[in-house]
Design a protein around this motif. Structure first.
Motif, PDB file in Angstrom:
ATOM      1  N   GLY A 140      35.582  39.252  44.747  1.00 60.22           N
ATOM      2  CA  GLY A 140      34.624  38.951  45.814  1.00 60.22           C
ATOM      3  C   GLY A 140      33.486  39.947  45.820  1.00 60.22           C
ATOM      4  O   GLY A 140      32.321  39.580  46.012  1.00 60.22           O
ATOM      5  N   ALA A 141      33.810  41.220  45.579  1.00 55.68           N
ATOM      6  CA  ALA A 141      32.769  42.246  45.495  1.00 55.68           C
ATOM      7  C   ALA A 141      31.836  41.964  44.324  1.00 55.68           C
ATOM      8  O   ALA A 141      30.616  42.106  44.431  1.00 55.68           O
ATOM      9  CB  ALA A 141      33.412  43.626  45.348  1.00 55.68           C
ATOM     10  N   LEU A 142      32.407  41.537  43.211  1.00 56.00           N
ATOM     11  CA  LEU A 142      31.594  41.199  42.040  1.00 56.00           C
ATOM     12  C   LEU A 142      30.654  40.034  42.357  1.00 56.00           C
ATOM     13  O   LEU A 142      29.489  40.032  41.950  1.00 56.00           O
ATOM     14  CB  LEU A 142      32.498  40.863  40.854  1.00 56.00           C
ATOM     15  CG  LEU A 142      31.808  40.570  39.527  1.00 56.00           C
ATOM     16  CD1 LEU A 142      31.004  41.766  39.041  1.00 56.00           C
ATOM     17  CD2 LEU A 142      32.847  40.175  38.489  1.00 56.00           C
ATOM     18  N   ALA A 143      31.136  39.054  43.098  1.00 55.89           N
ATOM     19  CA  ALA A 143      30.296  37.916  43.485  1.00 55.89           C
ATOM     20  C   ALA A 143      29.101  38.373  44.307  1.00 55.89           C
ATOM     21  O   ALA A 143      28.023  37.778  44.232  1.00 55.89           O
ATOM     22  CB  ALA A 143      31.123  36.894  44.258  1.00 55.89           C
ATOM     23  N   ALA A 144      29.252  39.440  45.065  1.00 54.99           N
ATOM     24  CA  ALA A 144      28.155  39.952  45.888  1.00 54.99           C
ATOM     25  C   ALA A 144      26.981  40.455  45.050  1.00 54.99           C
ATOM     26  O   ALA A 144      25.870  40.585  45.556  1.00 54.99           O
ATOM     27  CB  ALA A 144      28.660  41.059  46.812  1.00 54.99           C
ATOM     28  N   THR A 145      27.202  40.705  43.763  1.00 53.13           N
ATOM     29  CA  THR A 145      26.094  41.129  42.892  1.00 53.13           C
ATOM     30  C   THR A 145      25.232  39.943  42.482  1.00 53.13           C
ATOM     31  O   THR A 145      24.159  40.142  41.913  1.00 53.13           O
ATOM     32  CB  THR A 145      26.611  41.821  41.609  1.00 53.13           C
ATOM     33  OG1 THR A 145      27.276  40.858  40.778  1.00 53.13           O
ATOM     34  CG2 THR A 145      27.523  42.986  41.930  1.00 53.13           C
ATOM     35  N   GLY A 146      25.711  38.724  42.706  1.00 51.10           N
ATOM     36  CA  GLY A 146      24.945  37.534  42.378  1.00 51.10           C
ATOM     37  C   GLY A 146      25.260  36.916  41.023  1.00 51.10           C
ATOM     38  O   GLY A 146      24.627  35.934  40.637  1.00 51.10           O
ATOM     39  N   VAL A 147      26.240  37.441  40.304  1.00 50.84           N
ATOM     40  CA  VAL A 147      26.552  36.922  38.963  1.00 50.84           C
ATOM     41  C   VAL A 147      27.408  35.658  39.001  1.00 50.84           C
ATOM     42  O   VAL A 147      27.510  34.949  37.997  1.00 50.84           O
ATOM     43  CB  VAL A 147      27.224  37.982  38.063  1.00 50.84           C
ATOM     44  CG1 VAL A 147      26.291  39.147  37.827  1.00 50.84           C
ATOM     45  CG2 VAL A 147      28.546  38.435  38.627  1.00 50.84           C
ATOM     46  N   VAL A 148      28.009  35.385  40.138  1.00 55.21           N
ATOM     47  CA  VAL A 148      28.853  34.202  40.315  1.00 55.21           C
ATOM     48  C   VAL A 148      28.882  33.898  41.818  1.00 55.21           C
ATOM     49  O   VAL A 148      28.746  34.805  42.638  1.00 55.21           O
ATOM     50  CB  VAL A 148      30.279  34.457  39.759  1.00 55.21           C
ATOM     51  CG1 VAL A 148      30.986  35.558  40.531  1.00 55.21           C
ATOM     52  CG2 VAL A 148      31.118  33.203  39.710  1.00 55.21           C
ATOM     53  N   LYS A 149      29.039  32.642  42.165  1.00 55.53           N
ATOM     54  CA  LYS A 149      29.097  32.269  43.576  1.00 55.53           C
ATOM     55  C   LYS A 149      30.466  32.627  44.151  1.00 55.53           C
ATOM     56  O   LYS A 149      31.482  32.460  43.488  1.00 55.53           O
ATOM     57  CB  LYS A 149      28.863  30.766  43.734  1.00 55.53           C
ATOM     58  CG  LYS A 149      27.486  30.334  43.328  1.00 55.53           C
ATOM     59  CD  LYS A 149      27.345  28.826  43.494  1.00 55.53           C
ATOM     60  CE  LYS A 149      25.989  28.384  43.012  1.00 55.53           C
ATOM     61  NZ  LYS A 149      26.059  27.489  41.862  1.00 55.53           N
ATOM     62  N   ILE A 150      30.487  33.053  45.391  1.00 55.81           N
ATOM     63  CA  ILE A 150      31.745  33.406  46.042  1.00 55.81           C
ATOM     64  C   ILE A 150      32.651  32.171  46.141  1.00 55.81           C
ATOM     65  O   ILE A 150      33.866  32.270  45.998  1.00 55.81           O
ATOM     66  CB  ILE A 150      31.528  34.071  47.429  1.00 55.81           C
ATOM     67  CG1 ILE A 150      32.864  34.548  48.028  1.00 55.81           C
ATOM     68  CG2 ILE A 150      30.800  33.140  48.380  1.00 55.81           C
ATOM     69  CD1 ILE A 150      33.591  35.601  47.251  1.00 55.81           C
ATOM     70  N   GLU A 151      32.067  31.007  46.318  1.00 58.04           N
ATOM     71  CA  GLU A 151      32.861  29.779  46.402  1.00 58.04           C
ATOM     72  C   GLU A 151      33.588  29.512  45.079  1.00 58.04           C
ATOM     73  O   GLU A 151      34.733  29.043  45.077  1.00 58.04           O
ATOM     74  CB  GLU A 151      31.976  28.585  46.770  1.00 58.04           C
ATOM     75  CG  GLU A 151      31.364  28.669  48.155  1.00 58.04           C
ATOM     76  CD  GLU A 151      30.091  29.538  48.226  1.00 58.04           C
ATOM     77  OE1 GLU A 151      29.634  29.791  49.348  1.00 58.04           O
ATOM     78  OE2 GLU A 151      29.570  29.970  47.174  1.00 58.04           O
ATOM     79  N   SER A 152      32.933  29.825  43.966  1.00 55.67           N
ATOM     80  CA  SER A 152      33.567  29.645  42.657  1.00 55.67           C
ATOM     81  C   SER A 152      34.728  30.615  42.489  1.00 55.67           C
ATOM     82  O   SER A 152      35.790  30.249  41.970  1.00 55.67           O
ATOM     83  CB  SER A 152      32.546  29.849  41.536  1.00 55.67           C
ATOM     84  OG  SER A 152      31.516  28.894  41.629  1.00 55.67           O
ATOM     85  N   ILE A 153      34.533  31.852  42.942  1.00 52.44           N
ATOM     86  CA  ILE A 153      35.612  32.847  42.880  1.00 52.44           C
ATOM     87  C   ILE A 153      36.793  32.392  43.728  1.00 52.44           C
ATOM     88  O   ILE A 153      37.946  32.432  43.291  1.00 52.44           O
ATOM     89  CB  ILE A 153      35.108  34.246  43.331  1.00 52.44           C
ATOM     90  CG1 ILE A 153      34.146  34.832  42.301  1.00 52.44           C
ATOM     91  CG2 ILE A 153      36.263  35.185  43.629  1.00 52.44           C
ATOM     92  CD1 ILE A 153      34.778  35.209  40.969  1.00 52.44           C
TER      93      ILE A 153
END
Length: 183
Positions: A140-153
């Motif tokens: 989830g923290a990685l998603a916050a960088t914008g490289v992947v959507k949180i919904e996908s995670i």
């Protein structure tokens, strides 16, 4: 092409996090991904890493990542165990760090990452899943960088862990996504 290196300790779900991240990217965001775990660290607490490469085109490389664009560190003590988490970084590399300790942040600033994102992923894991395994929260923290959507995670976590454990880990990912801070 984006190259990722995940570092942590055996038992924290580093290899699983790499697989889940690749699934989120490849299956849910119509990109391509390859995950190359560093096996051979079969004991809990030993340093572990996983390499991931993502791209809009097929990834034809099957190799470890030596020049990461993004480094995710699930346990800040890996650097105390002789692991150089900044090896091969560029002036534009980003760090995602599992901590909320100001002293740890001060120590990690010496690596000269362009940006540092941080959150206490272990605390969130304990709150949401009842154990200190931070792989879901740190995704989830990685998603916050914008490289992947949180919904996908979240969807990839549920797909990988099943309904019961998956929902709790997806909640941990969402909380980390919300609580993330940037230096």
């Amino acid at each position: 092409m984006l190259k990722f290196k995940f570092y942590g300790l055996g038992g924290q779900g580093i290899v699983t996090a790499g697989k889940v991240f690749s699934e989120a990217t490849a299956l849910l965001e119509n990109k391509y991904a390859i995950t190359v775990p560093a096996y051979g660290h079969e004991r809990r607490g030993a340093p572990v890493n996983t390499s991931i490469i993502t791209d809009d085109k097929p990834v034809l490389i099957n190799s470890f990542v030596y020049n990461p664009d993004i480094v995710l560190v699930m346990d800040h003590t890996v650097s105390d165990k002789g692991i150089n988490i900044a090896e091969g970084i560029s002036k534009d590399s980003i760090l995602v760090l599992n901590t909320d300790d100001e002293n740890v942040l001060k120590d990690y600033k010496k690596y000269n990452f362009k940006e540092i994102y941080y959150v206490d992923g272990t605390k969130i894991a304990i709150e949401k899943i009842g154990v200190g395994i931070p792989n879901g929260s740190m995704l989830g923290a990685l998603a916050a960088t914008g490289v992947v959507k949180i919904e996908s995670i979240e969807k990839a976590i549920i797909n990988s862990f099943g309904e019961k454990a998956g929902v709790k880990n997806a909640e941990a990912a969402r909380v980390a996504f919300i609580r993330i801070q940037k230096v």
